[in-house]
Design an enzyme around this catalytic site. Structure first.
Site, PDB file in Angstrom:
ATOM      1  N   THR A 105      44.180  62.603  57.338  1.00 18.50           N
ATOM      2  CA  THR A 105      43.598  62.315  58.996  1.00 18.50           C
ATOM      3  C   THR A 105      44.148  60.356  59.318  1.00 18.50           C
ATOM      4  O   THR A 105      44.195  59.458  58.335  1.00 18.50           O
ATOM      5  CB  THR A 105      41.824  61.484  58.855  1.00 18.50           C
ATOM      6  OG1 THR A 105      41.298  62.792  58.403  1.00 18.50           O
ATOM      7  CG2 THR A 105      41.338  60.690  60.327  1.00 18.50           C
TER       8      THR A 105
ATOM      9  N   GLY B 235      27.464  58.348  54.589  1.00 14.71           N
ATOM     10  CA  GLY B 235      29.057  57.506  53.546  1.00 14.71           C
ATOM     11  C   GLY B 235      29.819  58.853  53.045  1.00 14.71           C
ATOM     12  O   GLY B 235      30.048  59.505  54.140  1.00 14.71           O
TER      13      GLY B 235
ATOM     14  N   CYS C 294      35.494  59.925  54.646  1.00 11.19           N
ATOM     15  CA  CYS C 294      35.430  60.338  56.528  1.00 11.19           C
ATOM     16  C   CYS C 294      34.994  59.486  58.135  1.00 11.19           C
ATOM     17  O   CYS C 294      35.693  58.275  58.304  1.00 11.19           O
ATOM     18  CB  CYS C 294      35.936  61.518  56.557  1.00 11.19           C
ATOM     19  SG  CYS C 294      37.134  63.183  55.876  1.00 11.19           S
TER      20      CYS C 294
HETATM   21  C1  UDX Z   1      33.240  65.372  56.663  1.00 11.31           C
HETATM   22  C2  UDX Z   1      33.212  66.448  58.091  1.00 11.31           C
HETATM   23  O1  UDX Z   1      32.165  67.298  58.204  1.00 11.31           O
HETATM   24  C3  UDX Z   1      34.533  66.638  57.282  1.00 11.31           C
HETATM   25  O2  UDX Z   1      35.097  68.535  59.242  1.00 11.31           O
HETATM   26  C4  UDX Z   1      34.957  66.343  57.763  1.00 11.31           C
HETATM   27  O3  UDX Z   1      36.171  66.827  57.971  1.00 11.31           O
HETATM   28  C5  UDX Z   1      35.178  65.175  56.882  1.00 11.31           C
HETATM   29  O4  UDX Z   1      34.128  64.546  56.901  1.00 11.31           O
HETATM   30  P1  UDX Z   1      31.670  65.328  54.375  1.00 11.31           P
HETATM   31  O5  UDX Z   1      32.442  64.237  54.593  1.00 11.31           O
HETATM   32  O6  UDX Z   1      32.441  66.409  53.085  1.00 11.31           O
HETATM   33  O7  UDX Z   1      32.151  65.812  55.483  1.00 11.31           O
HETATM   34  O8  UDX Z   1      29.941  65.258  54.576  1.00 11.31           O
HETATM   35  P2  UDX Z   1      29.437  65.507  55.981  1.00 11.31           P
HETATM   36  O9  UDX Z   1      28.482  67.388  55.123  1.00 11.31           O
HETATM   37  O10 UDX Z   1      29.559  65.803  57.167  1.00 11.31           O
HETATM   38  O11 UDX Z   1      27.782  64.519  55.071  1.00 11.31           O
HETATM   39  C6  UDX Z   1      28.831  63.364  55.588  1.00 11.31           C
HETATM   40  C7  UDX Z   1      27.298  61.789  55.189  1.00 11.31           C
HETATM   41  O12 UDX Z   1      26.788  62.373  56.052  1.00 11.31           O
HETATM   42  C8  UDX Z   1      26.459  62.243  53.867  1.00 11.31           C
HETATM   43  O13 UDX Z   1      26.487  60.634  53.598  1.00 11.31           O
HETATM   44  C9  UDX Z   1      25.279  63.235  54.642  1.00 11.31           C
HETATM   45  O14 UDX Z   1      24.531  63.214  53.641  1.00 11.31           O
HETATM   46  C10 UDX Z   1      25.598  62.626  55.672  1.00 11.31           C
HETATM   47  N1  UDX Z   1      24.650  63.249  56.382  1.00 11.31           N
HETATM   48  C11 UDX Z   1      24.936  64.439  57.176  1.00 11.31           C
HETATM   49  C12 UDX Z   1      23.609  62.918  57.181  1.00 11.31           C
HETATM   50  O15 UDX Z   1      22.627  61.590  57.011  1.00 11.31           O
HETATM   51  N2  UDX Z   1      22.490  63.413  57.819  1.00 11.31           N
HETATM   52  C13 UDX Z   1      22.693  64.727  58.501  1.00 11.31           C
HETATM   53  O16 UDX Z   1      21.800  65.281  58.577  1.00 11.31           O
HETATM   54  C14 UDX Z   1      23.983  65.674  57.009  1.00 11.31           C
END
Ligand code: UDX
Length: 444
Positions: free
Chosen positions: A127, A263, A266
């Site tokens: 990215t 967290g 990304c």
């Molecule tokens: C993210 C994107 O979803 C993905 O498409 C991109 O390529 C990389 O970043 P990821 O970081 O693996 O993926 O996790 P994700 O499932 O998106 O969750 C990110 C954060 O948001 C986590 O800390 C999760 O606990 C939090 N989260 C997610 C919430 O607090 N509430 C939600 O409803 C969803």
């Protein structure tokens, strides 16, 4: 096809193993000897479901291998690679912008190949800020090389990265060059037999799509978190508000779970990067800016509640369930738990931590606090004699604990549920004082 992937991290490894599974000849170019040995013995250097199986299969069938950058084998593989993916890390520099030094190192290495490289497709997978494709192309040009430079952003979620790779919702190809579109469509075709999901666009647009997606998802989370703060003060229940919202199909039901803040590698980095990119073009990115501010405040949820309950945290013993930034990963990058632990220690408290997978990583990351943190293999052992239990990550193992047991072993019957997994209905039956995110303690 012969493919080389620079970088054996989360993105590069899944990309390489996924492409090897459909018969491509894939080489991972790495600088880290330990990683190379691990990959070549079919192991992943981090926890990711289904990845070890995919890696071992690729290695066993000789479709996949990791090589050291600069070795003879590397030179041979690079020479014959038709597609070169760049999936190296782009760390945040001190001013918050993405540091592209590893990307440019790769460009310089590729440029040592003979010829003008016009038949090669170099694909940016990391990215990177919008315009990096142009900068990479310029750097190649200064070496007298002109490969086709394309962008192909990744949308993999940790914990389900292999599934996301195998069944992508879409593949974005950022290049107007026909050969790039053709080659990339060809390698991704096996993953979209049911429905065509390739979207081609200009390189800059592809670079920006990635940020737009991540910032939008982060916006949904910060939005619900902000509403949850109001709900707590007003005496409303965020779970009901969410239920009321998600029945509107325009809103949808995803990424609207309130919690202790997002967290990972990304969302936090990408929202901030978007703010910086906007500044550069004098377009203030007010929404991403607010998303980041709300998230920083949300990370304090557990700490503020503990301070509110105990007034003084010195010598308090706090049990924490869940350390990784989300379930099914051992990744602690920007994990709200790490913030909480550091603040608790600053306030003089002691921590009793449990996580199904991330303990080893936490021990390394938080090594300087080792005398203040005890780690437990058993989740109940972590709760033993603790002044309060805080749930930070919604791992499956925590979803229906024995409240009877917890009520017997905790010193105080206090639960702070940072992911709204339990609810006051059940915990009250066992006499717990319970607070959830956006669920007021005195909720009727
Ligand atoms: C993210 C994107 O979803 C993905 O498409 C991109 O390529 C990389 O970043 P990821 O970081 O693996 O993926 O996790 P994700 O499932 O998106 O969750 C990110 C954060 O948001 C986590 O800390 C999760 O606990 C939090 N989260 C997610 C919430 O607090 N509430 C939600 O409803 C969803």
């Amino acid at each position: 096809m012969e493919i080389i992937v620079f970088g054996g991290g989360y993105v590069g490894l899944v990309q390489a193993a996924g492409l090897a599974s459909t018969g491509n000849e894939v080489t991972i170019a790495e600088v880290d000897d330990d990683k190379i040995t691990q990959i070549n013995s079919g192991q992943a250097p981090f926890y990711e479901p289904q990845l070890p199986e995919l890696l071992s299969k690729g290695v066993e069938q000789s479709q996949l291998r990791a090589v050291k950058v600069g070795s003879d084998e590397f030179d041979k593989r690079l020479k014959s690679a038709e597609i070169i993916f760049i999936a190296v890390q782009t760390p945040e520099s001190s001013d918050g912008s993405a540091d592209l030094k590893y990307v440019f190192e790769v460009v310089d290495t590729i440029s040592k190949l003979p010829g003008d490289l016009s038949d090669r497709v170099v694909v940016m997978k990391s990215t990177v800020p919008v315009g990096t494709g142009d900068a990479v192309e310029n750097r190649f040009n200064t070496h007298g090389k002109n490969p086709i430079v394309a962008s192909n952003p990744e949308f993999l979620k940790q914990g389900s990265a292999v599934r996301d790779f195998m069944q992508p919702e879409r593949v974005i190809i950022g290049s107007e060059n026909e050969r790039a579109q053709e080659l990339l469509s060809y390698i991704y075709k096996p993953f979209m037999l049911k429905r065509e999901r390739i979207i081609c666009m200009g390189r800059r647009s592809a670079e920006l799509v990635k940020y737009a997606c991540n910032a939008f998802l982060a916006t949904k989370i910060s939005f619900i978190n902000e509403i949850s703060q109001l709900a707590e003060m007003i005496g409303a229940d965020i779970r009901d508000i969410r239920r009321g919202m998600i029945t509107d199909s325009r809103i949808g039901d995803q990424f609207l779970f309130p919690g202790v803040g997002f967290g990972g590698s990304c969302f936090p980095k990408d929202t901030i990067s978007l703010v910086h990119q906007g500044e550069k073009f004098s377009v203030p990115m007010r929404i991403p800016q607010a998303v980041d501010q709300v998230n920083k405040r949300q990370r304090t949820w557990a700490l503020l509640n503990l301070k509110d309950i105990f007034k003084e945290l010195k010598d308090k013993s706090i049990a924490i369930w869940g350390l990784s930034f989300k379930p099914k990963t051992d990744d602690l990058r920007e994990a709200p738990s790490v913030y909480l632990i550091e603040e608790l220690i600053k306030a003089g408290a002691k921590v009793r931590a449990h996580d199904p997978i991330a303990i080893d990583r936490a021990k390394t990351l938080l090594a300087k606090h080792s005398s203040k943190i005890q780690y437990f293999e058993d989740m109940y052992a972590a709760a033993e004699s603790a002044d309060a239990l805080v749930l930070m990550t919604e791992w499956h193992e925590y979803r229906s604990p024995s409240f009877k047991k917890l009520s017997e072993i905790l010193k105080n019957k206090i639960i702070l549920d940072g992911r709204n997994v339990f609810g006051p209905e059940i915990t009250r039956q066992y006499g717990f004082r319970y607070r959830g995110v956006g669920i007021p303690e005195n909720l009727k």
